[in-house]
Design a protein around this motif. Structure first.
Motif, PDB file in Angstrom:
ATOM      1  N   ILE A 232     -12.778  33.161 -50.279  1.00 27.01           N
ATOM      2  CA  ILE A 232     -11.674  33.574 -51.147  1.00 27.01           C
ATOM      3  C   ILE A 232     -11.766  32.921 -52.529  1.00 27.01           C
ATOM      4  N   GLY A 233     -12.817  32.126 -52.734  1.00 24.18           N
ATOM      5  CA  GLY A 233     -13.046  31.533 -54.048  1.00 24.18           C
ATOM      6  C   GLY A 233     -12.081  30.427 -54.411  1.00 24.18           C
ATOM      7  N   ASP A 234     -11.509  29.737 -53.416  1.00 23.76           N
ATOM      8  CA  ASP A 234     -10.571  28.641 -53.685  1.00 23.76           C
ATOM      9  C   ASP A 234     -11.369  27.348 -53.815  1.00 23.76           C
ATOM     10  N   GLN A 235     -11.743  26.999 -55.043  1.00 26.93           N
ATOM     11  CA  GLN A 235     -12.605  25.840 -55.271  1.00 26.93           C
ATOM     12  C   GLN A 235     -11.914  24.523 -54.899  1.00 26.93           C
ATOM     13  N   GLN A 236     -10.638  24.419 -55.201  1.00 30.77           N
ATOM     14  CA  GLN A 236      -9.948  23.164 -54.908  1.00 30.77           C
ATOM     15  C   GLN A 236      -9.859  22.928 -53.400  1.00 30.77           C
ATOM     16  N   PHE A 237      -9.554  23.994 -52.644  1.00 31.07           N
ATOM     17  CA  PHE A 237      -9.469  23.806 -51.201  1.00 31.07           C
ATOM     18  C   PHE A 237     -10.858  23.569 -50.608  1.00 31.07           C
ATOM     19  N   THR A 238     -11.884  24.193 -51.190  1.00 35.63           N
ATOM     20  CA  THR A 238     -13.257  23.899 -50.774  1.00 35.63           C
ATOM     21  C   THR A 238     -13.552  22.415 -50.952  1.00 35.63           C
ATOM     22  N   ALA A 239     -13.138  21.865 -52.092  1.00 32.86           N
ATOM     23  CA  ALA A 239     -13.319  20.429 -52.336  1.00 32.86           C
ATOM     24  C   ALA A 239     -12.534  19.600 -51.327  1.00 32.86           C
ATOM     25  N   ASN A 240     -11.358  20.060 -50.979  1.00 34.90           N
ATOM     26  CA  ASN A 240     -10.533  19.367 -49.993  1.00 34.90           C
ATOM     27  C   ASN A 240     -11.258  19.276 -48.646  1.00 34.90           C
ATOM     28  N   VAL A 241     -11.839  20.384 -48.205  1.00 34.46           N
ATOM     29  CA  VAL A 241     -12.558  20.387 -46.922  1.00 34.46           C
ATOM     30  C   VAL A 241     -13.780  19.470 -46.995  1.00 34.46           C
TER      31      VAL A 241
END
Length: 438
Positions: A232-241
């Protein structure tokens, strides 16, 4: 020889009594039995039954006409009267540390095994979801999405207060439900919202398994969350994971991998907005890994960046919901933990103590962790009695959460006490462990 009766605990005050400690140290069983009779009200016939001896033999020992020399008999006395092994110069007795404090990681070897465990969490009802899907044609609505988001927030609150062990079946079930809805939804906007919720649930499932020390399963769910966030292109949540995976790697002893994951998370979040609070948390994750690597210069640099970004966060708009837990108190206590991992307890202790003083009383698991870190820094500075008192506070907090990670910290701190096993404060702490964790 009669079979020993069921052991019973001696009063804690008696075990702490200097006269009792001295008698145990020199193995003066006449004095030990006398003190047990006078201070605990256990008469010679009962002592004999508890220790697998005859009353006449106990009488001879108490009168000084007989000594105890055989190690197996001394061990029976320790076990029957529940005298900690260290007081008698023995190894720790099996009953001293409850099984909950001896948790080992039931590591899972493959993705196939993960599927078996997930099936067990569903109660073994294979095919139930397929059956229900034939009669339940869920129509996805915005209120439904709001309700799922509210459930996720509630799961996080419960995880923080009580640990994640009991939440795993519910979270995994909710995740699978959302995944089914994704497949059946054609509306692009609703599908994207469902994918975002699925990413959050997968991360929460990974965190719950991480808290349970099921590291392989945790990694599997974090990987799911990572793929969903990227889709979904959510970079911040990708960083969170990625930050969660970094912390997991630190626990598994892969400090180099943990540092690389933390840096990858920073690269992913750096050009997003608002990013300052996210970057502050990510730099602190990096500091944890660098502290484990004993790279002091790089660790201090990461800590400085965490503080600089935190100061900038006040000038930005609202940060994502999932990072708002990282407030000033968390920054302070995490800085202390990084310094403690780095081997600088004199700098770490006041920071962790201040964090504990500020923390919300409902954050039971976090407070238990931080109290054990505080106890560790005190022990490293030679303040044994203070360290044991602080660890006693941590035990009180730990009894209210179901978290094998907390239990692991209990075990690790207790292992550090082995060189001081005869000290009164250590014996008192071990008594609290038996009471709290048995």
């Amino acid at each position: 020889m009669p079979a020993p009766e069921r052991p019973c605990e001696l009063p804690t005050a008696l075990l702490h009594d200097p006269e009792m400690a001295h008698a145990c140290r020199i193995r003066d069983f006449a004095a030990i039995f006398y003190l047990v009779r006078r201070r605990a009200g256990i008469y010679p016939s009962r002592i004999a039954a508890l220790c697998g001896m005859t009353p006449s033999r106990v009488g001879e020992i108490m009168s000084g006409r007989r000594k105890l020399a055989h190690i197996d008999v001394i061990e029976r006395v320790a076990d029957g009267l529940r005298i900690p092994g260290a007081m008698l110069g023995l190894a720790h007795r099996p009953w001293e540390i409850p099984s909950r404090a001896m948790v080992t990681e039931p590591e899972l070897s493959s993705v196939a095994r993960t599927g078996q465990e997930e099936e067990a969490d569903r109660g073994g009802m294979k095919g139930l979801d397929d059956i229900l899907s034939l009669v339940n044609e869920d129509r996805v609505t915005r209120p439904m999405l709001t309700a799922i988001q509210s459930s996720i927030e509630d799961y996080w609150r419960r995880d923080d207060q009580h640990g994640g062990a009991a939440l795993r079946p519910a979270v995994v079930g909710q995740l699978r439900h959302v995944q089914r809805l994704i497949v059946s939804t054609t509306d692009g906007g609703l599908k994207r919202s469902l994918q975002s919720l699925a990413a959050e649930l997968a991360r929460l499932a990974g965190w719950a398994y991480f808290d349970a020390r099921r590291y392989s399963t945790a990694r599997s769910y974090f990987s799911q969350a990572l793929l969903l966030a990227k889709d979904i292109g959510d970079q911040q949540f990708t960083a969170n994971v990625l930050s969660c995976m970094s912390l997991l790697a630190t626990y598994e002893g892969g400090a180099g991998e943990a540092a690389a994951l933390a840096c990858a998370a920073q690269d992913t979040a750096r050009d997003t907005a608002p990013s300052a609070l996210v970057m502050s948390m990510l730099h602190m994750r990096e500091a944890f890994a660098l502290a484990s690597l004993r790279d002091a210069a790089a660790c201090y640099k990461a800590i400085d960046k965490a503080h600089q970004n935190f100061e900038r966060a006040a000038d930005e708009g609202p940060a994502p919901q999932w990072v708002r837990y990282f407030d000033e108190t968390k920054l302070v206590v995490d800085t202390g933990i990084a310094l403690a991992q780095l081997g600088e307890p004199h700098k770490a202790e006041p920071l962790i103590a201040e964090g504990l003083r500020r923390e919300n009383a409902t954050q039971q698991r976090g407070r238990a962790f931080h109290a054990f870190w505080l106890a560790t820094t005190q022990l490293q500075q030679g303040a044994l009695d203070q360290a044991c008192d602080t660890a006693g506070l941590a035990l009180e907090l730990a009894t209210s959460v179901e978290s094998p990670r907390v239990t692991g910290h209990v075990r690790e701190f207790h292992a550090r006490l082995h060189p001081y096993a005869r000290e009164t404060s250590v014996i008192a702490f071990e008594a609290k462990m038996r009471e709290a964790l048995s």
